[in-house]
Scaffold this active site. Structure first.
Site, short mmCIF file in Angstrom:
data_model
loop_
_atom_site.label_atom_id
_atom_site.label_comp_id
_atom_site.label_asym_id
_atom_site.label_seq_id
_atom_site.Cartn_x
_atom_site.Cartn_y
_atom_site.Cartn_z
NE ARG A 18 -3.93 -2.25 2.14
CZ ARG A 18 -3.95 -3.56 1.87
NH1 ARG A 18 -2.81 -4.23 1.72
NH2 ARG A 18 -5.10 -4.21 1.75
CG ASP A 301 -3.03 -14.31 4.54
OD1 ASP A 301 -3.82 -14.81 3.72
OD2 ASP A 301 -2.66 -13.12 4.50
C1 S3P Z 1 -4.40 -9.03 1.72
C2 S3P Z 1 -5.67 -9.45 1.97
C3 S3P Z 1 -6.05 -10.86 2.13
C4 S3P Z 1 -4.83 -11.75 2.37
C5 S3P Z 1 -3.68 -11.41 1.47
C6 S3P Z 1 -3.28 -9.96 1.62
C7 S3P Z 1 -4.16 -7.57 1.56
O1 S3P Z 1 -6.72 -11.31 0.98
O2 S3P Z 1 -5.18 -13.10 2.21
O3 S3P Z 1 -2.59 -12.23 1.76
O4 S3P Z 1 -3.01 -7.13 1.64
O5 S3P Z 1 -5.15 -6.84 1.37
P1 S3P Z 1 -8.29 -11.06 0.76
O6 S3P Z 1 -8.52 -9.63 0.88
O7 S3P Z 1 -8.59 -11.56 -0.61
O8 S3P Z 1 -8.96 -11.87 1.83
#
Ligand code: S3P
Length: 416
Positions: A18, A301
């Site tokens: 981000r 995760d």
């Molecule tokens: C993440 C959101 C999660 C996570 C991924 C990283 C992020 O996925 O599983 O490893 O940085 O926004 P989802 O938003 O699809 O659940």
């Protein structure tokens, strides 16, 4: 021999992605201190460079100079779902044609969850799987209720909202990681958080971002492997420093506590928009637990790792409401169950999770399936047996945790 020592695991993947993306479209310079430079974040760095932003890599620091107009480009998102989903939202409101590609795993992952709300905003996007072709243009604000608890979908809509002609609202029935809405205001993004009938509501007004400085904390999803190892391997005590203690991220730590683990949380302190702490876990007698509902997004995760930890508890554990695992880097219900069974663990697949019974790990040959979290979980599993565990494709752990094996070996050796 146990795991012993103090370690700062690599920085947070979600926050690094981000900070780089926001810096790339912000006015002026953004300094990202202690970035994660794993493969996924490198995909984001290369992508924003192709869009015209400048990213200088200094020692433990990135200096990003943002741009207001973006260059048309083809962007290789590699293995990174966060890169693809967030960039799709970010780019939809910029003039130009952008093609987002990914590796074989990413090309199979569902993108309709982002393209559908973005199309409601009048974005022009071809494809619901990679490669996606985004033809940027004028966007309209929407009022969108998330059908799945997903920070990536939430973030894609919020980032598109920065360039819409009016306010955008995202309603989130189940809280997912909230780094986007924490970080955007730091860059001058006009974001407010509210609540309506028990549903969290995020409002974003059209905003031009301004560069800033962001220090990235250590990644709780990486520290989790060491916490797990310390809890289930005899004679262990591991301290992980500077870990991001955001409640949307530490569901696994809370689960360990619920299972009866010895967890100490010290030096809790603010770091920018986040809270960090030092977390110590030592060898524990664990009992099984059931995980479901709102607890799932906060440890999504870590569920592959939970499967291993649960196998070392004194009673069975159950994971429900976790069908999202099927659309991660691999179908993590299938890959976790298959590989842990190969190591002698009594684990059973269900439609939306798994059931694990107390088991003893034995040696065997297993595969990482190109999935970084599976690779690291299997490397921890290997420490539970004297027999040989061969892990094919282990190096994929570099996606989120460069040098994981070195860190694990260092902790494993400290009391030799
Ligand atoms: C993440 C959101 C999660 C996570 C991924 C990283 C992020 O996925 O599983 O490893 O940085 O926004 P989802 O938003 O699809 O659940």
């Amino acid at each position: 021999m146990g795991l012993n020592g103090t370690i700062r695991v690599p920085s947070d993947k979600s926050i690094t992605h981000r900070a780089i993306m926001f810096g790339a479209v912000a006015d002026g310079r953004t300094v990202v201190l202690k970035p994660l430079l794993g493969e996924d974040c490198r995909s984001t760095i290369e992508a924003v460079r192709r869009l015209g932003a400048t990213v200088e890599e200094l020692a433990d620091e990135l200096v990003i100079t943002g741009v207001r107009t973006l260059e048309a480009a083809t962007l290789d998102c590699g293995n990174s779902g966060t890169t693809m989903r967030l960039l799709t939202g970010l780019l939809a409101g910029y003039d130009g044609e952008f093609v987002l590609t990914g590796d074989a795993s990413l090309s199979k992952r569902p993108m309709r969850r982002v393209t559908a709300p973005l199309r409601q905003m009048k974005a022009k996007i071809d494809g619901d799987h990679a490669p996606l072709r985004v033809t940027g243009g004028r966007l309209h604000g929407i009022d969108y209720t998330l059908p799945v608890a997903s920070a990536q979908v939430k973030s894609a809509v919020l980032l598109a909202g920065l360039r819409a002609t009016e306010e955008t609202i995202v309603r989130e029935p189940m809280l997912s990681r909230d780094h986007t809405e924490r970080l955007l205001p730091l860059f001058g993004g006009n974001v407010t958080i509210g609540e309506e009938n028990g549903v969290r509501l995020i409002r974003v007004m059209p905003s031009q971002l301004t560069g800033t400085a962001v220090t990235i904390p250590a990644d709780p999803s990486s520290a989790a492997f060491l916490w797990a190892g310390a809890a289930i391997i005899a004679n262990s005590r591991v301290t992980t420093t500077d870990v991001c203690l955001n409640e949307t991220r530490i569901g696994f730590l809370r689960t360990l506590e619920k299972m009866g683990a010895n967890v100490e949380i010290d030096r809790v302190r603010p770091l920018g928009e986040e809270t960090v702490a030092d977390v110590t876990v030592s060898t524990s007698d664990l009992h099984g637990v059931e995980l479901s509902g709102a607890a799932i997004p906060h440890q999504i995760d870590e569920l592959p790792l939970f499967a291993l930890v649960a196998s070392q508890a004194s009673s069975p554990s159950v994971v429900r409401d976790a069908a999202e695992l099927r659309v991660k880097e691999t179908d993590r219900i299938v890959t976790v169950v298959t590989e842990l069974r190969a190591l002698g663990i009594d684990i059973h697949e269900t439609e939306d999770g798994f059931i694990v019974n107390p088991s003893q790990v034995r040696g065997g040959r297993v595969m990482a399936h190109g999935d970084h979290r599976l690779s690291m979980m299997l490397q921890v599993a290997a420490l539970l047996t004297e027999e040989t565990v061969e892990i094919e494709g282990m190096e994929v752990s570099d996606v989120s945790y460069p040098h994981f094996r070195d860190d694990l070996q260092r902790l494993d050796r400290e009391i030799e």
